[in-house]
Scaffold this active site. Structure first.
Site, PDB file in Angstrom:
ATOM      1  N   LYS A   1      12.120   2.598  -3.549  1.00  0.00           N
ATOM      2  CA  LYS A   1      10.675   2.570  -3.302  1.00  0.00           C
ATOM      3  C   LYS A   1      10.046   3.726  -4.067  1.00  0.00           C
ATOM      4  O   LYS A   1      10.484   4.876  -3.933  1.00  0.00           O
ATOM      5  CB  LYS A   1      10.414   2.713  -1.803  1.00  0.00           C
ATOM      6  CG  LYS A   1       9.003   2.399  -1.389  1.00  0.00           C
ATOM      7  CD  LYS A   1       8.936   2.393   0.129  1.00  0.00           C
ATOM      8  CE  LYS A   1       7.691   1.710   0.634  1.00  0.00           C
ATOM      9  NZ  LYS A   1       7.695   1.594   2.086  1.00  0.00           N
TER      10      LYS A   1
ATOM     11  N   LYS B   1       6.698  -6.580  12.615  1.00  0.00           N
ATOM     12  CA  LYS B   1       6.177  -7.934  12.373  1.00  0.00           C
ATOM     13  C   LYS B   1       7.252  -8.706  11.612  1.00  0.00           C
ATOM     14  O   LYS B   1       8.181  -8.086  11.062  1.00  0.00           O
ATOM     15  CB  LYS B   1       4.888  -7.868  11.559  1.00  0.00           C
ATOM     16  CG  LYS B   1       5.040  -7.195  10.212  1.00  0.00           C
ATOM     17  CD  LYS B   1       3.718  -7.120   9.481  1.00  0.00           C
ATOM     18  CE  LYS B   1       3.876  -6.394   8.153  1.00  0.00           C
ATOM     19  NZ  LYS B   1       2.629  -6.289   7.416  1.00  0.00           N
TER      20      LYS B   1
ATOM     21  N   ASP C   1       4.651  -0.876  13.058  1.00  0.00           N
ATOM     22  CA  ASP C   1       4.264  -2.028  12.230  1.00  0.00           C
ATOM     23  C   ASP C   1       5.347  -3.094  12.285  1.00  0.00           C
ATOM     24  O   ASP C   1       5.725  -3.666  11.263  1.00  0.00           O
ATOM     25  CB  ASP C   1       4.002  -1.575  10.794  1.00  0.00           C
ATOM     26  CG  ASP C   1       3.218  -2.621  10.002  1.00  0.00           C
ATOM     27  OD1 ASP C   1       2.575  -3.496  10.624  1.00  0.00           O
ATOM     28  OD2 ASP C   1       3.240  -2.575   8.751  1.00  0.00           O
TER      29      ASP C   1
ATOM     30  N   GLY D   1       0.800  -1.202   0.000  1.00  0.00           N
ATOM     31  CA  GLY D   1       0.000   0.000   0.000  1.00  0.00           C
ATOM     32  C   GLY D   1       0.842   1.265   0.000  1.00  0.00           C
ATOM     33  O   GLY D   1       0.387   2.334  -0.405  1.00  0.00           O
TER      34      GLY D   1
ATOM     35  N   VAL E   1       8.479  -1.444  -4.731  1.00  0.00           N
ATOM     36  CA  VAL E   1       9.921  -1.426  -4.467  1.00  0.00           C
ATOM     37  C   VAL E   1      10.646  -2.146  -5.605  1.00  0.00           C
ATOM     38  O   VAL E   1      10.270  -3.260  -5.989  1.00  0.00           O
ATOM     39  CB  VAL E   1      10.254  -2.101  -3.119  1.00  0.00           C
ATOM     40  CG1 VAL E   1      11.750  -1.992  -2.833  1.00  0.00           C
ATOM     41  CG2 VAL E   1       9.457  -1.466  -1.990  1.00  0.00           C
TER      42      VAL E   1
ATOM     43  N   VAL F   1      18.793  -4.851   1.168  1.00  0.00           N
ATOM     44  CA  VAL F   1      19.121  -5.893   2.139  1.00  0.00           C
ATOM     45  C   VAL F   1      18.897  -7.250   1.480  1.00  0.00           C
ATOM     46  O   VAL F   1      17.757  -7.604   1.150  1.00  0.00           O
ATOM     47  CB  VAL F   1      18.242  -5.772   3.405  1.00  0.00           C
ATOM     48  CG1 VAL F   1      18.650  -6.820   4.424  1.00  0.00           C
ATOM     49  CG2 VAL F   1      18.362  -4.377   3.999  1.00  0.00           C
TER      50      VAL F   1
END
Lengths: 467, 221
Positions: A104, A225, A223, A85, A89, A156
């Site tokens: 991005k 996770k 966020d 959203g 990328v 990364v």
């Protein structure tokens, strides 16, 4: 897809399936990202064409935005590596420096992007650029080219922690390593498991230390996770996606209404699921990292619920589930650490990510955790676990001394008994000697007089009448 | 709208208002919106559960649906002399498609827009919908549907409002088609008792489309 049914007299048979597919896509988008077309076709057998059309439409919308572009500013686009959203990328090559970057992009070419999304995109750049830590994805540059907002970040390599967890969960051996450590041929299974367990704790500990750096800079991620934590090929964690990050020091008007819910419900703290207007702070990230740790240890999320309202109710109702129920054998201290990180009330959690990290290190190194003071016995046990060589030597010394003491005491006791017997015998012999001496001395004329002894000796005989 | 049905019209008021709405009569449009909006809002609420709830507002969706459907009412043909099941199937599917469109836009990252293309409808249609959802009757209908068990609510939305085939509902609920029919019948009966005079009166004992002949017999033939 046409909004009006072709035939007003009947149903659009695909509409309901389309709706179910969208529910699935929404869940995945909010969770670990969209899957392949084939994966959705497998879920919706008999509706393969519909699935392909819908998923292609979603993917095409993104591809079309940047279609025909092979360059954004100084960056050459190589391949798309992610989409969500908050933008698309690409893996890109920086033409000014010999390096690959994750670029991005957020397009506003159609002019249909709200100012809020663009502003949020810029804030991600600002938030991440304030941070300099190997565990946080670095931002190199941000800008705008042809109505396309771009954000150049460190690329990364590796996979997300979510992928590692999913792979471990799918493995036949459910207790296989999350981080896939190389198994030693010589080490025992128990030792290998211990190393894997330590590696998992150490990994989350490093994430917590990276988060602490962000928190100290006034940035709350909001966020956290497994999908936003990358595992490099060297096993190092890198926290990604500060798209929802909030700069606590930012005095600009908020981008979100106080009652708006952002993030991924399964990892959201109660104060995020039920916004009260007080906002969230670093302790929300600590909760999310606690859930992530729980998932790493058990390969399951603590709550199976998906609905944010039901999830909030479950969190509020009681304590977080005990990871030992699903993964027996975990240390008690670790269960305490998880429970502390996942406490429903922010004030009952670790107040800083550093405290969380320190307790994870303490568990790993058999030291006392801060989450709950340990008793003397537990402290001793931990000391022995920390220093097994010294502990074993000390135990042997104590055992030897104890044995020697017991043997000595027994020997002493026996000696005392024998001495007592000997003394009794000596005393008895003395008495006998004295008696004999008296008997033998009694006829001595020098002592008793010339006749006395004879008379005395003979008197009893004389008085006896002869027969 | 042709006289394609030989059966006597059991609900002449509905027929009158559908035809009046086709002719653009404001009182007929008002009547239809009042009669069916509550059911459509209940359906939109059911469809916008969970993560979808944050994407759009059920009442906005219903408003959009009326704007889209009212100009096309002339296409509707009664079935077995009844307009309501056909109309609800049309409205219900349009609600579902509208929700799907908004979710697709959300997934594509585009801002949602509940504005549809301008229609020939009177400007006051929006006001009609707004008024309809503020009435006590609307609140009663929603409350009655909310009080149903989750299973019954699902079967009412799917079977009575969206008019989905009974075998499809049975498959979704994991029961036999007969069981699905019985549960739907009982749920509608409960709603009829709670809401006398509502649109549910016209949905009772509605035969499934599968029970109907492929081609309705023409007049006198």
């Amino acid at each position: 897809m046409n909004e009006l049914p072709e035939s007003p007299g009947g149903q659009d048979a695909d509409a309901a399936i389309h709706h179910e597919l969208l529910e699935r896509l929404l869940e995945d988008e909010a969770g670990e990202g969209l899957r392949s077309v084939a994966a959705y076709q497998a879920m919706f057998r008999g509706h393969e064409a519909l699935v392909e059309r819908v998923v292609a439409e979603l993917q095409g919308s993104s591809d079309a935005t940047f279609e025909g572009r092979d360059r954004i500013g100084s960056y050459v686009l190589l391949e798309e590596i992610g989409r969500g959203g908050q933008g698309t990328v690409f893996l890109a090559r920086d033409t000014r420096l010999p390096r690959l970057v994750a670029l991005k992009l957020l397009s506003n070419a159609a002019g249909d992007l709200g100012g809020t999304r663009i502003e949020r995109f810029r804030r991600e750049a600002q938030a991440a650029s304030k941070l300099d830590h190997p565990g946080i994805c670095a931002v190199f540059e941000t800008g705008e080219v042809d109505d396309i907002q771009f954000l150049a970040m460190r690329h990364v390599a590796g996979e997300s922690l979510a992928m590692h967890i999913a792979r471990a969960a799918a493995a036949t051996d459910a207790r296989s390593s999350i981080l896939h450590l190389p198994r030693s041929e010589t080490s025992s299974t128990r030792t290998t498991r211990r190393r894997e367990f330590d590696a998992t704790l150490h990994f989350i500990e490093r994430v917590a230390r990276a988060l602490h750096v962000a928190h100290e800079a006034g940035i709350v991620h909001r966020d956290i996770k497994p999908g936003n934590i990358m595992v490099t090929p060297e096993g190092e964690p890198v926290v990604l996606d500060f798209g929802l990050a909030r700069d606590l020091g930012d005095t600009a008007p908020g981008l979100t209404r106080t009652d708006e819910v952002f993030g991924t419900p399964a990892y959201m703290a109660l104060e995020q699921l039920r916004p009260s207007g007080r906002g969230v702070d670093r302790r929300a990230d600590i909760y999310a990292l606690g859930v992530t740790l729980f998932e790493c240890l058990t390969l399951q999320r603590p709550y199976a619920l998906r609905n944010p309202v039901e999830l909030a109710d479950a969190i509020e109702r009681g304590q977080a589930p005990d990871p030992r129920d699903r993964s027996p054998g975990l240390p008690t201290d670790l269960a305490v650490v998880v429970a502390c990180a996942m406490a429903s009330r922010p004030e009952a959690r670790y107040q800083t990510a550093l405290e969380f990290a320190d307790d994870l290190r303490a568990v790993r190194e058999f030291e006392a955790i801060q989450a709950r003071p340990a008793g003397a016995l537990l402290k001793s046990w931990r000391w022995m676990q920390r220093n097994p060589g010294v502990a074993i030597s000390l135990a042997l010394v104590i055992l030897s001394l104890s044995t020697a003491l017991v043997v000595s005491l027994v020997a002493l006791d026996e000696a005392a008994f024998e001495r007592s017997v000997a003394e009794d015998e000596a005393r008895h012999r003395g008495d006998l000697n004295e008696f004999l001496r008296l008997v033998l001395e009694s006829p001595n004329p020098h002592l008793m007089g010339p006749d006395t002894s004879i008379e005395a000796f003979a008197r009893p005989f004389e008085q006896t009448p002869r027969e | 709208m042709g006289p394609s049905d030989a059966n006597p019209d059991p609900f002449p008021v509905t027929t009158m208002h559908v035809r009046g709405a086709v002719d653009g009569r404001a009182e007929s449009i008002d009547w239809m919106v009042r009669r069916f909006s509550s059911l459509l809002v209940a359906q939109a609420r059911y469809r916008l559960r969970g993560r979808m709830a944050a994407i759009c507002d059920p009442e906005d969706v219903v408003n959009d649906v009326w704007l889209a459907v009212l100009p096309k009412l002339e296409r509707i043909e009664p079935r077995a002399g009844r307009y309501t099941p056909v109309l609800l199937a049309y409205l219900g599917t349009t609600v579902l498609n509208r929700v799907n469109t908004l979710v697709m836009k959300h997934l594509r990252g585009k801002p949602r827009s509940t504005e549809l293309a301008p229609s020939r409808l009177p400007e006051e249609t929006r006001t009609v919908v707004s008024r309809a959802v503020q009435t006590e009757e609307h609140a009663r209908v929603l409350a009655a549907i909310d009080e149903l068990s989750d299973d019954d609510r699902e079967i009412v939305v799917l079977g009575a409002i969206e008019q989905r085939p009974r075998d499809e509902i049975a498959q979704k609920l994991g029961v036999t088609t007969g069981a699905a029919r019985v549960r739907l019948h009982r749920a509608i009966e409960r709603l009829r008792q709670r809401l006398p005079g509502s649109a549910f009166d016209e949905l009772a004992d509605e035969p499934d489309s599968a029970d109907l002949p492929e081609t309705p017999p023409a007049d006198g033939q």
